[in-house]
Write an enzyme that holds these catalytic residues in place. Structure first.
Site, mmCIF file in Angstrom:
data_model
loop_
_atom_site.group_PDB
_atom_site.id
_atom_site.type_symbol
_atom_site.label_atom_id
_atom_site.label_comp_id
_atom_site.label_asym_id
_atom_site.label_seq_id
_atom_site.Cartn_x
_atom_site.Cartn_y
_atom_site.Cartn_z
ATOM 1 N N LYS A 16 0.822 -1.219 0.000
ATOM 2 C CA LYS A 16 0.000 0.000 0.000
ATOM 3 C C LYS A 16 0.854 1.266 0.000
ATOM 4 C CE LYS A 16 -2.376 -0.646 3.806
ATOM 5 N NZ LYS A 16 -1.932 -1.993 4.225
ATOM 6 N N ARG A 91 -9.581 1.559 8.837
ATOM 7 C CA ARG A 91 -9.266 0.154 9.078
ATOM 8 C C ARG A 91 -10.352 -0.550 9.878
ATOM 9 N NH1 ARG A 91 -3.233 1.061 8.778
ATOM 10 N NH2 ARG A 91 -2.178 -0.897 9.011
ATOM 11 N N ARG A 130 10.960 -6.921 5.028
ATOM 12 C CA ARG A 130 10.937 -5.483 5.328
ATOM 13 C C ARG A 130 11.488 -5.227 6.731
ATOM 14 N NH1 ARG A 130 5.284 -2.457 5.073
ATOM 15 N NH2 ARG A 130 5.079 -3.073 7.234
ATOM 16 N N ARG A 136 11.572 -1.704 11.412
ATOM 17 C CA ARG A 136 10.382 -1.187 12.100
ATOM 18 C C ARG A 136 10.138 -1.997 13.368
ATOM 19 N NH1 ARG A 136 5.239 -0.020 8.246
ATOM 20 N NH2 ARG A 136 4.221 -0.974 10.037
ATOM 21 N N ARG A 147 -1.122 -8.377 13.384
ATOM 22 C CA ARG A 147 -1.608 -7.420 12.373
ATOM 23 C C ARG A 147 -2.468 -8.106 11.311
ATOM 24 N NH1 ARG A 147 4.011 -5.430 11.469
ATOM 25 N NH2 ARG A 147 3.413 -4.380 9.566
#
Ligand code: AMP
Length: 189
Positions: A16, A91, A130, A136, A147
């Site tokens: 996204k 969301r 990632r 992160r 998630r």
């Protein structure tokens, strides 16, 4: 004419953010990412940041009240008047309803919801990769699983919400960034 008031929907790791950046460059409209804004708030140590941090690190959704406030402030800024791409908001159905209320107040209507579809196995692999690259703090395996669960339970139902409004464009998220970007561009015409 190409739609300019957009919403990008998809599971974590679907690309996204990357696709939103592309659209920003191509259409000259701002990317509105609640995830980026919340991370900035955490960095700044603001009240919103302090409220959000624990949820974010655990991979849980930040409470609607907090996120809706952040999104509303951002959508009210002058650079969003000629268009925007919402990335990661709404969301939950409460957030989608809040958006439906705030947009007319601001004088806009949503033109398209682009839903990116990606196979779940591929997503976990992408997210772990990632995690190595970006570091992160919410990209560890447990948080990734949470998630995914949050997405399936609370966010995926929004696909039918926007389908019922007649503004849904479903896009296959397989392939490289250019291939997916081309499918999205075709869907916005
Ligand atoms: P993202 O960068 O979009 O993956 O968002 C990172 C994290 O920020 C999410 O896992 C949530 O904890 C939080 N977050 C971002 N956007 C929202 C939202 N619209 N509603 C609730 N939590 C959010």
């Amino acid at each position: 004419m190409t739609a300019r008031r957009l919403l990008l929907l998809g599971p974590p790791g679907a690309g996204k953010g990357t696709q939103a950046q592309r659209i920003t460059e191509e259409l000259g409209i701002p990317q509105i990412s609640t995830g980026d804004m919340l991370r900035a708030a955490v960095q700044a140590g603001s009240e919103v940041g302090r409220e959000a941090k624990g949820f974010m690190d655990a991979g849980e959704l930040v409470p609607d009240r907090v996120v809706i406030g952040v999104a509303k402030d951002r959508l009210g800024q002058p650079d969003a008047r000629e268009g925007f791409i919402l990335d990661g908001f709404p969301r939950t159905s409460a957030q989608a309803q809040a958006l439906d209320e705030m947009l007319p107040e601001l004088g806009f209507a949503l033109e398209r919801c682009v839903a990116i579809r990606v196979d779940e196995e591929e997503l976990v692999g992408r997210l772990l990769k990632r995690a190595e690259i970006e570091g992160r703090s919410d990209d560890n395996e447990e948080s990734i699983r949470t998630r995914m669960g949050e997405y399936k339970a609370k966010t995926a139902p929004l696909i039918s919400y926007y389908e019922a409004k007649g503004i849904l464009v479903e896009v296959d998220g397989k392939g490289n960034v250019d291939e997916v970007a081309a499918r999205i561009a075709a869907g916005l015409e």
